[in-house]
Write a protein that holds these residues in place. Structure first.
Motif, PDB file in Angstrom:
ATOM      1  N   GLU A 266      41.177  38.155  89.366  1.00  0.00           N
ATOM      2  CA  GLU A 266      40.917  37.557  90.562  1.00  0.00           C
ATOM      3  C   GLU A 266      40.060  38.354  91.555  1.00  0.00           C
ATOM      4  N   ASP A 267      39.155  37.331  92.029  1.00  0.00           N
ATOM      5  CA  ASP A 267      38.029  37.772  92.997  1.00  0.00           C
ATOM      6  C   ASP A 267      37.580  39.256  92.645  1.00  0.00           C
ATOM      7  N   TRP A 268      37.146  39.161  91.568  1.00  0.00           N
ATOM      8  CA  TRP A 268      36.747  40.537  90.752  1.00  0.00           C
ATOM      9  C   TRP A 268      35.087  40.654  91.152  1.00  0.00           C
ATOM     10  N   THR A 269      34.828  41.697  91.779  1.00  0.00           N
ATOM     11  CA  THR A 269      33.425  41.977  92.440  1.00  0.00           C
ATOM     12  C   THR A 269      32.982  43.350  92.010  1.00  0.00           C
ATOM     13  N   VAL A 270      31.778  43.400  91.382  1.00  0.00           N
ATOM     14  CA  VAL A 270      31.145  44.635  90.971  1.00  0.00           C
ATOM     15  C   VAL A 270      29.791  44.866  91.573  1.00  0.00           C
ATOM     16  N   TRP A 271      29.633  45.997  92.122  1.00  0.00           N
ATOM     17  CA  TRP A 271      28.195  46.278  92.841  1.00  0.00           C
ATOM     18  C   TRP A 271      27.334  47.126  91.645  1.00  0.00           C
ATOM     19  N   HIS A 272      26.106  46.763  91.603  1.00  0.00           N
ATOM     20  CA  HIS A 272      25.280  47.726  90.843  1.00  0.00           C
ATOM     21  C   HIS A 272      25.326  49.107  91.246  1.00  0.00           C
ATOM     22  N   PRO A 273      25.171  49.890  90.021  1.00  0.00           N
ATOM     23  CA  PRO A 273      25.440  51.424  90.356  1.00  0.00           C
ATOM     24  C   PRO A 273      24.420  52.016  91.081  1.00  0.00           C
ATOM     25  N   VAL A 274      23.323  51.580  91.321  1.00  0.00           N
ATOM     26  CA  VAL A 274      22.348  52.202  92.024  1.00  0.00           C
ATOM     27  C   VAL A 274      21.727  51.213  92.964  1.00  0.00           C
ATOM     28  N   VAL A 280      28.732  41.502  89.798  1.00  0.00           N
ATOM     29  CA  VAL A 280      29.751  40.412  89.676  1.00  0.00           C
ATOM     30  C   VAL A 280      30.322  39.934  90.815  1.00  0.00           C
ATOM     31  N   ASP A 281      30.422  38.783  91.144  1.00  0.00           N
ATOM     32  CA  ASP A 281      30.833  38.316  92.458  1.00  0.00           C
ATOM     33  C   ASP A 281      31.887  37.318  92.735  1.00  0.00           C
ATOM     34  N   GLY A 282      33.076  38.005  92.901  1.00  0.00           N
ATOM     35  CA  GLY A 282      34.160  37.113  93.015  1.00  0.00           C
ATOM     36  C   GLY A 282      34.808  36.550  91.837  1.00  0.00           C
ATOM     37  N   ALA A 283      34.587  36.967  90.588  1.00  0.00           N
ATOM     38  CA  ALA A 283      34.924  36.296  89.478  1.00  0.00           C
ATOM     39  C   ALA A 283      36.577  36.190  89.116  1.00  0.00           C
ATOM     40  N   GLY A 284      36.789  35.152  88.611  1.00  0.00           N
ATOM     41  CA  GLY A 284      38.276  35.088  88.269  1.00  0.00           C
ATOM     42  C   GLY A 284      38.319  34.376  86.809  1.00  0.00           C
ATOM     43  N   LEU A 285      39.339  34.656  85.900  1.00  0.00           N
ATOM     44  CA  LEU A 285      39.258  33.988  84.769  1.00  0.00           C
ATOM     45  C   LEU A 285      40.636  34.340  84.197  1.00  0.00           C
ATOM     46  N   GLY A 321      39.065  43.657  93.629  1.00  0.00           N
ATOM     47  CA  GLY A 321      39.700  42.633  92.817  1.00  0.00           C
ATOM     48  C   GLY A 321      40.861  42.953  92.232  1.00  0.00           C
ATOM     49  N   ARG A 322      41.642  42.077  91.641  1.00  0.00           N
ATOM     50  CA  ARG A 322      42.818  42.214  91.088  1.00  0.00           C
ATOM     51  C   ARG A 322      42.978  41.951  89.545  1.00  0.00           C
ATOM     52  N   LEU A 323      43.622  42.788  89.019  1.00  0.00           N
ATOM     53  CA  LEU A 323      43.740  42.673  87.544  1.00  0.00           C
ATOM     54  C   LEU A 323      45.129  42.735  87.116  1.00  0.00           C
ATOM     55  N   PHE A 324      45.451  41.650  86.263  1.00  0.00           N
ATOM     56  CA  PHE A 324      46.831  41.414  85.789  1.00  0.00           C
ATOM     57  C   PHE A 324      46.934  41.524  84.209  1.00  0.00           C
ATOM     58  N   MET A 325      48.106  42.239  83.720  1.00  0.00           N
ATOM     59  CA  MET A 325      48.402  42.175  82.225  1.00  0.00           C
ATOM     60  C   MET A 325      49.797  41.648  82.268  1.00  0.00           C
ATOM     61  N   HIS A 326      49.963  40.438  81.583  1.00  0.00           N
ATOM     62  CA  HIS A 326      51.181  39.712  81.393  1.00  0.00           C
ATOM     63  C   HIS A 326      52.090  39.534  82.586  1.00  0.00           C
ATOM     64  N   GLY A 327      51.075  39.173  83.570  1.00  0.00           N
ATOM     65  CA  GLY A 327      51.465  38.772  84.912  1.00  0.00           C
ATOM     66  C   GLY A 327      51.854  39.976  86.098  1.00  0.00           C
ATOM     67  N   LYS A 328      51.640  41.080  85.413  1.00  0.00           N
ATOM     68  CA  LYS A 328      51.927  42.385  86.486  1.00  0.00           C
ATOM     69  C   LYS A 328      50.585  42.922  86.886  1.00  0.00           C
ATOM     70  N   LEU A 481      28.715  32.106  83.232  1.00  0.00           N
ATOM     71  CA  LEU A 481      28.317  32.904  84.332  1.00  0.00           C
ATOM     72  C   LEU A 481      26.862  32.748  84.806  1.00  0.00           C
ATOM     73  N   SER A 482      26.628  32.589  86.114  1.00  0.00           N
ATOM     74  CA  SER A 482      25.385  32.826  86.446  1.00  0.00           C
ATOM     75  C   SER A 482      25.165  33.759  87.799  1.00  0.00           C
ATOM     76  N   ALA A 483      24.235  34.461  87.658  1.00  0.00           N
ATOM     77  CA  ALA A 483      24.147  35.510  88.966  1.00  0.00           C
ATOM     78  C   ALA A 483      25.377  36.219  89.324  1.00  0.00           C
ATOM     79  N   GLY A 484      26.207  36.374  88.327  1.00  0.00           N
ATOM     80  CA  GLY A 484      27.394  37.273  88.624  1.00  0.00           C
ATOM     81  C   GLY A 484      28.549  36.449  89.053  1.00  0.00           C
ATOM     82  N   ARG A 485      28.376  34.985  89.014  1.00  0.00           N
ATOM     83  CA  ARG A 485      29.761  34.198  89.585  1.00  0.00           C
ATOM     84  C   ARG A 485      29.918  33.065  88.390  1.00  0.00           C
ATOM     85  N   ILE A 486      31.219  32.943  88.253  1.00  0.00           N
ATOM     86  CA  ILE A 486      31.803  32.069  87.533  1.00  0.00           C
ATOM     87  C   ILE A 486      31.447  30.679  87.786  1.00  0.00           C
TER      88      ILE A 486
END
Length: 512
Positions: A266-274, A280-285, A321-328, A481-486
């Protein structure tokens, strides 16, 4: 003058314990594009290395005639002098040298004083770039160019040596659709100029679109040469020649019965390392047990960056963002934590990041989960061999022994070793990044069968691919995905290539 430029007769090449080529014959006409097809390990690249002098005269049996005369190449310089240039799948450019320096490396433009004439070097390089359709400054370091542009620099380098026969080994394997189309157009223009091309490729759609003739090699032997102008020269005919049997479908059938949710972000966002930008901008799946979920996107859309950031934050900074495995909700701040939480990631670049090419199959298979084989800090070698042997059997890895070096295996078998390594970690979610890149149609079918077997066991699988037909043929649902967004999510039953491409090129997030 005869119409035949190249003749290879009765070529046999042996390695210790292996006959790589046996009585292979090949004819290539002046000014044609001649494709060579075959499964991984069939001997295609070995044949081209014989032709280009990588394997010198005397190290093989048979005869090579070029332009009607017998030739005996002691090395690459000899074949280049005759007008033969080869571009390998792994590009041979020096990343920190400029485009011009790479083009004339070993073939420098010198002035009367013996020093390099930089004005002439840059002017000649600019002319060559214009010929291949590359609009770049010749003083740009090669490392700043994408793979597609680097391919064009390699071709410009070959043209600088007055090439008459250009050999390209998997030239579009790492290219997106746009760059691939550009390269194929260039090959057509070179053909129109009278330059003969030999192209090794696993992309049968490209071969049927561009090749004048196609030679099929199977198990180190010539099967047949097809006139691609004939109505009988279809992809199905080529496949039959490659694998010795018909593939009823490119993609094996699978009954889809997804279970409970395994992975959710949920709302997974990643900035370029440099650079100061989001990749990645607010991705959810979500991914469910027994389900194959695809991720589609153009080059630079953020597909690999998303996958790597999920896998122990192995890419990017300021990840939120938030990462869940088996609902946790879980924390996977390192690769070890990701593996411990049941996540595995098979990289798109198996040669650099997925495998230790100088180690054996046994070592590679156990590398990601050595703790399962260790007691008091010591790895049980006997158990390690048993695990590797089981993987060799289950995955149909073609190797004499698990003590063989991985670098000696074909691309398809290397990919099976990568999969074996991650399956040994017993993941709940397996992320496959370009799982069939650079492997032949028969090996692809085996990989798809393995994926089907995994989801039948209740595993959740994510497939990232640049080939939309592959996603449509293997997945249950596809995110774009396009430009880091779902930008969209489609069930495969409702998706078409046109629908996916529209979503992959949109600038707005589809919240429907």
């Amino acid at each position: 003058m005869t119409d035949v430029l190249l003749e290879m007769r009765g070529i046999t090449k042996r390695f210790p314990g292996v006959i790589a080529l046996q009585d292979v014959s090949l004819e290539v006409r002046h000014g044609e594009i001649h494709a060579i097809c075959g499964e991984n390990g069939a001997g295609k690249s070995t044949l081209m290395k014989v032709l280009s002098g990588v394997y010198p005269s005397g190290s093989y049996d048979g005869e090579i005639r070029f332009d009607g005369r017998p030739v005996h190449f002691a090395g690459i310089r000899d074949s280049e002098s005759a007008g033969i240039g080869i571009i390998h799948q792994e590009l041979a450019l020096v990343p920190y040298l400029s485009v011009a320096e790479n083009i004339f490396l070993g073939n420098e433009r010198r002035g009367r004083n013996g020093l390099i004439d930089w004005n002439r070097t840059n002017a000649d390089a600019a002319q060559l770039l214009a010929e291949v359709g590359l609009d770049e400054n010749v003083v740009t370091p090669v490392i700043q160019l994408g793979v597609g542009k680097q391919q064009l620099v390699e071709i410009a380098k070959a043209l600088s040596k007055d090439v008459r026969l250009l050999i390209l080994d998997e030239p579009t394997a790492a290219l997106n659709d746009v760059d691939s189309a550009h390269l194929l157009d260039l090959l057509r223009r070179l053909r129109d100029r009278g330059i003969t091309c030999i192209m090794i490729s696993h992309k049968l759609s490209e071969i049927t679109a561009i090749a004048d003739s196609t030679t099929v090699i199977r198990d180190g032997r010539t099967v047949e040469t097809l006139d691609m102008g004939s109505a009988e020269s279809t992809q199905e005919r080529i496949i039959w020649g490659m694998v010795g049997r018909d593939l009823e479908s490119f993609y094996p059938e699978r009954d889809s019965a997804p279970g409970p949710e395994v992975l959710r972000i949920e709302d997974w966002t990643v900035w370029h390392p440099v650079q100061p930008r989001k990749v990645v901008d607010g991705a959810g799946l979500t991914v469910r047990a027994g389900e194959v979920v695809g991720i589609a996107g153009l080059m630079g859309a953020g597909r690999t960056e998303l996958a790597m950031s999920l896998f122990g934050r192995s890419y990017g900074r300021n990840i939120s963002g938030r990462l869940f495995m088996h609902g946790k909700q879980i924390r996977a701040r390192t690769v070890a934590e990701a593996i411990g939480n049941g996540i595995a990631y098979a990289t798109e670049d198996r040669k650099h990041y997925g495998l230790n090419l100088i180690a054996d199959v046994r070592t590679n298979v156990s590398a990601a989960a050595l703790g399962k084989l260790a007691r008091a800090g010591w790895v049980n070698g006997h158990e390690e061999i048993k695990v590797a042997e089981a993987s060799r059997r289950d995955m149909n890895i073609k190797t004499r022994t698990v003590l063989d070096t991985v670098g000696t295996l074909s691309g398809g078998n290397q990919q099976k070793v990568v999969l074996s390594k991650w399956l040994f970690t017993d993941p709940d979610v397996l992320i496959l990044d370009e799982p069939t890149r650079g492997i032949d149609v028969g090996a692809k079918y085996e990989i798809y069968t393995i994926i089907n077997r995994l989801v039948a066991q209740g595993k959740a699988v994510v497939v990232i691919s640049s080939e939309l037909p592959e996603l449509l043929g293997t997945c249950d649902r596809i995110y774009t995905l396009s430009a880091g967004r779902i930008t969209g999510e489609l069930p495969v039953g409702e998706a078409t290539q046109e629908d996916l491409m529209a979503l992959m090129t949109t600038d707005k997030e589809d919240n429907a």
